[in-house]
Scaffold this active site. Structure first.
Site, PDB file in Angstrom:
ATOM      1  N   SER A 184       0.843  -1.192   0.000  1.00  0.00           N
ATOM      2  CA  SER A 184       0.000   0.000   0.000  1.00  0.00           C
ATOM      3  C   SER A 184       0.878   1.242   0.000  1.00  0.00           C
ATOM      4  O   SER A 184       2.076   1.175   0.275  1.00  0.00           O
ATOM      5  CB  SER A 184      -0.906   0.016   1.218  1.00  0.00           C
ATOM      6  N   LYS A 185       0.269   2.378  -0.284  1.00  0.00           N
ATOM      7  CA  LYS A 185       1.072   3.603  -0.312  1.00  0.00           C
ATOM      8  C   LYS A 185       1.610   3.937   1.066  1.00  0.00           C
ATOM      9  O   LYS A 185       2.630   4.589   1.186  1.00  0.00           O
ATOM     10  CB  LYS A 185       0.290   4.763  -0.928  1.00  0.00           C
ATOM     11  N   ARG A 186       0.938   3.446   2.095  1.00  0.00           N
ATOM     12  CA  ARG A 186       1.430   3.692   3.458  1.00  0.00           C
ATOM     13  C   ARG A 186       2.703   2.901   3.761  1.00  0.00           C
ATOM     14  O   ARG A 186       3.440   3.231   4.672  1.00  0.00           O
ATOM     15  CB  ARG A 186       0.369   3.321   4.495  1.00  0.00           C
TER      16      ARG A 186
END
Ligand code: GLU
Length: 509
Positions: free
Chosen positions: A259-261
């Site tokens: 994920s972008k996180r």
């Protein structure tokens, strides 16, 4: 029939690295087969439109050298425009064609009416079970439907999914995947404002652009059932593209999709370029700004889910093109191993010519106010390239090649330096000052001769020279550094070092 593929991102934010891999595989497939690679911007969901995202997509492809043959931002072809919002007037006729053919219907339900049904019924969705209890051209008499259309009442056009049938999707990676039409909802095709939805625009454009292969992320596999129904509804089955749904990219550890996180969490980039969003949480560092070479990023991404077999790992873009085939794409998720990405970058830096590296590190040198002449930069690059991972490392780890030493390794100095050595060190400096030939081999020979004459050991002298020139025990060969710095700078640093060394010992008590 020649291969035509498209990369069709939605400009809803920074392009995730998974999207870049999709672009890469489309590019490779097109090049491998002498086909056409198209960039199409799918911006029909205006609510999710993010300014700057389209430029970001274009710039990412440019940075990586994945140049589309036709497409938004890359010059036209006969099939443009390539941004769906610019094609808006074209889609209505197709939605209406489906209504006429009995595969779609006008739906007049207001958002409030649908909301009320959703609140009253668990899992309410518009489908073959519910549509006859809704307000649409299937439940209203034809003249009433016409009256409403003529009066300009708002409506959407929905796909009419027939129940009770299997919908096979032939996927080049997954084989045959069968969906049950009973499970599918009656997707909106044309919205009340006349904008098509993703599903309609995607199929119409793939058809009009004569796309032969749809290569996209696994998350689109379920939608493909609807897409097959659309092709059937239009009578376009014979030219329906072949589908290939790419495996997920997984987190570096644990389960689940990258994920972008995860970028912030694992201290690694998961976007091609840096992106500045509205909030710090929506701002990301890119592969480019981390200091990756495009070739390394491409090589790393290509192997996330694809390998041609054999042991080879280093593939430049042209070699990727040669080796690429959809058959060698895996079904299971590919782990995003950032250590591997770093390894590739090291390899590509080492394999780069010094002049090329000089060009790449010049902006970093400029930003720090260092000298930027080609000759110096390429020699500095030659000394550092076996030691660095990212482009900024040349001027950060190798700062001492460009400016006086700022960080001395005092602990090591305290171990190596004894003030009693000062006279002999001073005569070494004098010897170096008198050496005319300052090329590394000649200088090395002269210093080794000095060591012999003084009955010293190399270990008494060379670490001190290194600490004086670089401040650290790491770094390039000491005589290479001296040769690069030149006599004046070398001698200055040696003189400064005597004071620094004495201070270090004094402060150690
Ligand atoms: N617009 C879709 C996306 O953002 C494209 C999916 C497809 O390639 O059909 O990923």
């Amino acid at each position: 029939m020649s291969v035509r593929v498209r990369f069709a991102p939605s400009p809803t934010g920074a392009l995730h690295i998974g999207g870049v891999r999709t672009a890469l595989y489309n590019y490779l497939f097109a090049r491998k087969h002498g086909g056409t690679f198209i960039l199409r911007i799918e911006d029909t969901d205006q609510g999710r439109y993010v300014p700057g995202a389209e430029d970001y997509i274009i710039e990412s492809l440019q940075w990586l050298g994945l140049t589309p043959d036709e497409g938004q931002g890359f010059g036209g072809g006969p099939d443009g425009p390539y941004r769906q919002s610019d094609r808006k007037p074209m889609y209505r006729q197709y939605a209406e064609q489906l209504v006429q053919r009995g595969h779609a219907y006008y739906a007049f339900d207001t958002p409030e009416a649908l909301e009320a049904r959703r609140n009253a019924e668990e899992n309410f969705t518009c489908n073959f079970r519910t549509r006859l209890s809704l307000d649409n051209s299937l439940t209203q008499p034809a003249d009433e439907v016409q009256r409403r259309l003529d009066a300009g009442l708002p409506y959407v056009i929905r796909l009419k999914v027939e129940p009770g049938r299997d919908i096979p999707v032939h996927d080049l990676i997954r084989g045959e995947v069968v969906f049950q039409s009973d499970e599918l909802d009656d997707k909106v095709l044309l919205k009340a404002d006349g904008m098509p939805t993703y599903h309609l625009a995607n199929i119409v454009d793939d058809h009009l652009m004569r796309i032969t292969h749809v290569i996209r992320g696994e998350e689109w596999l379920p939608s493909t059932a609807h897409h097959v129904l659309l092709y059937e509804g239009f009578g376009w089955q014979d030219t329906m593209p072949k589908f290939a749904h790419l495996p997920l990219i997984l987190k570096p550890v644990g389960n689940g999709k990258l994920s972008k996180r995860d970028g912030a969490k694992f201290g690694m980039p998961v976007f091609p370029l840096s992106w500045k969003g509205e909030t710090p949480e929506d701002s990301f560092t890119g592969f480019r700004e981390t200091g990756f070479l495009p070739a390394a990023a491409l090589n790393f991404l290509a192997l996330l889910g694809w390998h041609p077999g054999g042991d080879q790992e280093m593939f430049r873009l042209d070699e990727l093109v040669q080796a690429f085939s959809i058959e060698h794409i895996g079904k299971s998720g590919a782990r995003f191993d950032f250590e591997k990405a770093k390894w590739f970058n090291q390899k590509y830096i080492q394999a780069s010519g010094n002049a090329e590296l000089a060009r790449l590190i010049r902006p970093y040198a400029e930003a720090k106010g260092y000298r930027t002449d080609e000759a110096y930069l390429s020699q500095a690059a030659a000394l550092m390239k076996e030691r660095v991972t990212f482009l900024p490392d040349f001027t950060e780890q190798g700062a001492y090649l460009f400016e006086p030493v700022r960080d001395y390794d005092f602990e090591t100095i305290q171990k190596k330096w004894n003030p009693a050595q000062q006279p002999v060190f001073e005569s070494l400096v004098a010897t170096i000052e008198q050496t005319d030939d300052f090329a590394a081999p000649a200088l090395e020979e002269r210093v080794k001769q000095f060591i012999q004459e003084q009955h010293l050991k190399p270990g008494d002298v060379l670490p001190l020279l290194r600490l004086a020139l670089a401040g650290t025990m790491k770094g390039p060969a000491v005589f290479d550094m001296a040769a690069l710095l030149g006599k004046t700078e070398t001698v200055n640093r040696l003189r400064t070092a005597i004071e620094v060394f004495n201070q270090a010992v004094v402060s150690a008590g």
